[in-house]
Structure formats: structure tokens, C-alpha cells
Design an enzyme around this catalytic site. Sequence first.
Site, short mmCIF file in Angstrom:
data_model
loop_
_atom_site.label_atom_id
_atom_site.label_comp_id
_atom_site.label_asym_id
_atom_site.label_seq_id
_atom_site.Cartn_x
_atom_site.Cartn_y
_atom_site.Cartn_z
CB CYS A 167 -0.94 -0.02 1.20
SG CYS A 167 -1.90 -1.52 1.27
CG HIS A 224 -3.32 2.97 1.95
ND1 HIS A 224 -3.87 2.52 0.77
CD2 HIS A 224 -3.36 1.93 2.82
CE1 HIS A 224 -4.23 1.26 0.92
NE2 HIS A 224 -3.94 0.87 2.15
CG ASN A 250 -6.72 -1.32 1.52
OD1 ASN A 250 -6.02 -1.06 0.54
ND2 ASN A 250 -6.20 -1.64 2.69
O1 UT7 Z 1 -3.76 -1.60 3.56
C1 UT7 Z 1 -2.81 -1.82 4.56
C2 UT7 Z 1 -3.20 -1.22 5.83
N1 UT7 Z 1 -4.29 -1.94 6.43
C3 UT7 Z 1 -4.93 -1.38 7.43
O2 UT7 Z 1 -4.63 -0.26 7.77
C4 UT7 Z 1 -5.98 -2.17 8.17
C5 UT7 Z 1 -5.89 -1.80 9.64
N2 UT7 Z 1 -6.88 -2.49 10.48
C6 UT7 Z 1 -8.20 -2.18 10.43
O3 UT7 Z 1 -8.64 -1.37 9.63
C7 UT7 Z 1 -9.11 -2.81 11.46
O4 UT7 Z 1 -8.32 -3.47 12.42
C8 UT7 Z 1 -10.12 -3.84 10.84
C9 UT7 Z 1 -11.17 -3.10 10.03
C10 UT7 Z 1 -9.40 -4.85 9.97
C11 UT7 Z 1 -10.84 -4.57 11.96
O5 UT7 Z 1 -11.50 -3.63 12.80
P1 UT7 Z 1 -11.36 -3.74 14.39
O6 UT7 Z 1 -12.19 -2.68 14.95
O7 UT7 Z 1 -9.88 -3.71 14.69
O8 UT7 Z 1 -12.00 -5.12 14.70
P2 UT7 Z 1 -11.35 -6.37 15.45
O9 UT7 Z 1 -10.39 -7.07 14.57
O10 UT7 Z 1 -10.89 -5.93 16.81
O11 UT7 Z 1 -12.61 -7.28 15.66
C12 UT7 Z 1 -13.67 -6.89 16.54
C13 UT7 Z 1 -14.73 -7.97 16.51
C14 UT7 Z 1 -14.19 -9.37 16.72
O12 UT7 Z 1 -15.14 -10.09 17.43
P3 UT7 Z 1 -14.95 -10.32 19.03
O13 UT7 Z 1 -13.63 -11.03 19.17
O14 UT7 Z 1 -14.93 -8.95 19.63
O15 UT7 Z 1 -16.13 -11.15 19.39
C15 UT7 Z 1 -14.11 -9.92 15.31
O16 UT7 Z 1 -14.24 -11.32 15.28
O17 UT7 Z 1 -15.35 -7.96 15.23
C16 UT7 Z 1 -15.30 -9.27 14.68
N3 UT7 Z 1 -15.19 -9.14 13.24
C17 UT7 Z 1 -16.25 -9.00 12.42
N4 UT7 Z 1 -17.57 -8.96 12.69
C18 UT7 Z 1 -18.39 -8.79 11.65
C19 UT7 Z 1 -14.04 -9.10 12.47
N5 UT7 Z 1 -14.37 -8.93 11.18
C20 UT7 Z 1 -15.72 -8.88 11.13
C21 UT7 Z 1 -16.64 -8.70 10.07
N6 UT7 Z 1 -17.97 -8.67 10.38
N7 UT7 Z 1 -16.26 -8.56 8.80
#
Ligand code: UT7
Length: 337
Positions: free
Chosen positions: A118, A262, A292
Site C-alpha cells: 500500500c 492510503h 482498500n
Molecule cells: O492496507 C494496509 C493497511 N491496512 C490497514 O490499515 C488495516 C488496519 N486495520 C483495520 O482497519 C481494522 O483493524 C479492521 C477493520 C481490519 C478490523 O477492525 P477492528 O475494529 O480492529 O476489529 P477487530 O479485529 O478488533 O474485531 C472486533 C470484533 C471481533 O469479534 P470479538 O472477538 O470482539 O467477538 C471480530 O471477530 O469484530 C469481529 N469481526 C467481524 N464482525 C463482523 C471481524 N471482522 C468482522 C466482520 N464482520 N467482517
Amino acid sequence: MMSSILQGAHILATGSAVPDLRVNNRHLSQVVETSDEWIVTRTGIKERRILDDKDESIIDLASLASARALKKVSMDPLEIDLIILATSSPNDLFGSASQLQAKIGADKAVAFDLTAACSGFVLALVTATQFIQNGSYTNILVVGADVLSKWTDWSDRSTCILFGDAAGAAILQACPKEKNGILGFQLNTDGRKYKQLSIPYEKDNETSYHQTLKITQGKFKYIKMDGKEVYKFAVSQVPISIMQCLDSLKISTSDIDWLLLHQANARILDAVAHKLSINSNKLISNLSKYGNTSAASIPLALDEALDNNTITSNDKIVISGFGAGLTWATIVIQWKC
Ligand code: UT7
């Protein structure tokens, strides 16, 4: 930095291309356990474009984006000296830039790939700038293109909702020093954290071709990401990189007209702008429509902002890419038309 340049460099024109197929959040909720509400709230993404036609490749997107940029300034592809294709999803591991060169008929251009996920477009722009400012070349085509849908694990809801396919192109041209539009840059890598976001090469079981010749082979699989860690990295490191770059140029954040990051996550964009005390109405974003798109996200958003006259003459734009590597890269440009 600028005192040693032989000539200036500026972006002459941009172009972009996305596949026709739109995949919205409701479609994805039929593929994995997710919801429109979760995706919009956590990322800001509403839909993305996916390359589904088996006869189309990343080169079709990259060449269409390039042709659109060339058309805007009626430039003959034979005038291009160098093509840098920033991609992490080539259709040939030896590099895809030569296919792009052939497809657009830029027969006189040298062409090579640059792999930095990215951050790829910003690194390619900085690389191209060196070739121009040191007097080596006059016209350089810089393309950011990725089709991460080909490397997405479509059963992994934590990643498959994020990515889209696209290409964006910019023609960088030499100009007099006083008209230089590439003001400065700041680049970083932290390879110790490469596992936080990668498409790892995974070994198959040992393959033996002969009693004496034992060779282990494997293949690249799917995107793996520790989203939380990458999120924290982006929000903490990108503002530092931007401030270092602005300080070196003696430019204050209040002099900045646009912040183009990005397009990874709307929350990251807002958090970085907030840390820099840059008003969120200076953020350029089209993330909701495309997700993205990795190396394509910055030139795609830049092209849209130029086409709809959001960016106008003399505007100063801070651009930062960040992602796998880990790499992060800032470039400050001034739009001169
Ligand atoms: O391009 C390169 C750069 N990339 C980035 O900058 C990405 C950076 N990271 C992010 O943007 C975020 O971390 C994500 C969007 C990928 C994830 O968001 P988050 O707020 O960090 O969520 P999380 O991973 O902490 O997950 C929270 C909850 C989890 O459930 P529990 O453990 O709290 O029960 C996940 O299992 O959300 C759950 N979850 C989902 N639920 C519904 C994870 N993905 C999904 C989904 N739909 N698609």
C-alpha cells in the site's frame, strides 16, 4: 534536498480504472458472517470493485488508467522514458511492467515493477522523481495497481471485506526548477513486523524429483493480517512521518490544503487528521466506493479529486501510504497545472 536538483518534476496528468463488478456489503454478508452495519461502522467501506472476468488482468486495469492519463495531455506513449508499476499482485512474478509497456505501446520506455504494497505508489513516485530531478529522464509513467481479490481468503471475514481492485496512473514530467511540484518526502520501513500483514510463501510437502535431488516447493497463499496491530501502527507512525516531512520543508500543517492518505479505513484517516490538527474536511477520500485498493488507492483518489476540481492550482497536498513491509511513506506535492 531541493538545492541539488538539476530540474524540477511535476505531475502532468492522472488517470484511473476500476473493474465493472460492484460488490456491496450486503453481497459480502452472503459470503461470510458480517453485516453492512459492521463494515460501514468499522471501516467506512460500502462497496468495492472486483476483477471477475477471467480474460481480464491487472494489466488491463493498469493500461486503461495509463491511457486515460496520456489522453488528458494528448501525449504519445512513445514519449515515455520509464514506467514504474507499483504492484504486489502482478500476473507474473518476474514482473508485469513490461506487459504494460507493450500494451500501451510505450516502446521506448524502460519498465520495471516496484513491490511495496500500500506504500507502493508513493515509493514509485519518489523513485521517479529522482530520475527526473537528476536529469536522467523527462517523462515517467507511475502506476499503482493491485488486484488483491486474487489473494484474498474469501472465508476470512476480517480481511475479505476490506479490499477492492483498481489501478491509478500519474505522468511525471520534467519542468524548470522554479516550477518543481514534488516538494519533499519521508520514507520508512520496519521489517521486524513484516508478519503483521503479508501474503506468505508456504511450503508444500517435500517434493523429490530424483533420489539425489530433493527440492521443497510451495506457493503463495492468502493475505494474512493482524488488523489491530496494523491499525495501531498506522495511527501512530503516519502522523510522525508527515510531521518530519513538513518540518524538513518548513511547512506548517495549516499551510496544507489536502491530506490524501492510503484509503485503508475511515477511522485511520480521521485519527491521523485529528493527530495532526488538520480539519477532516481537508481529507480526500473515496474509500466508501472502492475499499482498500492497495497501491492503487492513492492515485485513484488523486485522479478523482483532480477530475472533480477538488484540488486546484497551487494546492499543497500531503500524501501518505502505509502497509505491508511494514512500510510507510510520505510525499508533499504542490499541484501545478
Ligand atoms: O492496507 C494496509 C493497511 N491496512 C490497514 O490499515 C488495516 C488496519 N486495520 C483495520 O482497519 C481494522 O483493524 C479492521 C477493520 C481490519 C478490523 O477492525 P477492528 O475494529 O480492529 O476489529 P477487530 O479485529 O478488533 O474485531 C472486533 C470484533 C471481533 O469479534 P470479538 O472477538 O470482539 O467477538 C471480530 O471477530 O469484530 C469481529 N469481526 C467481524 N464482525 C463482523 C471481524 N471482522 C468482522 C466482520 N464482520 N467482517
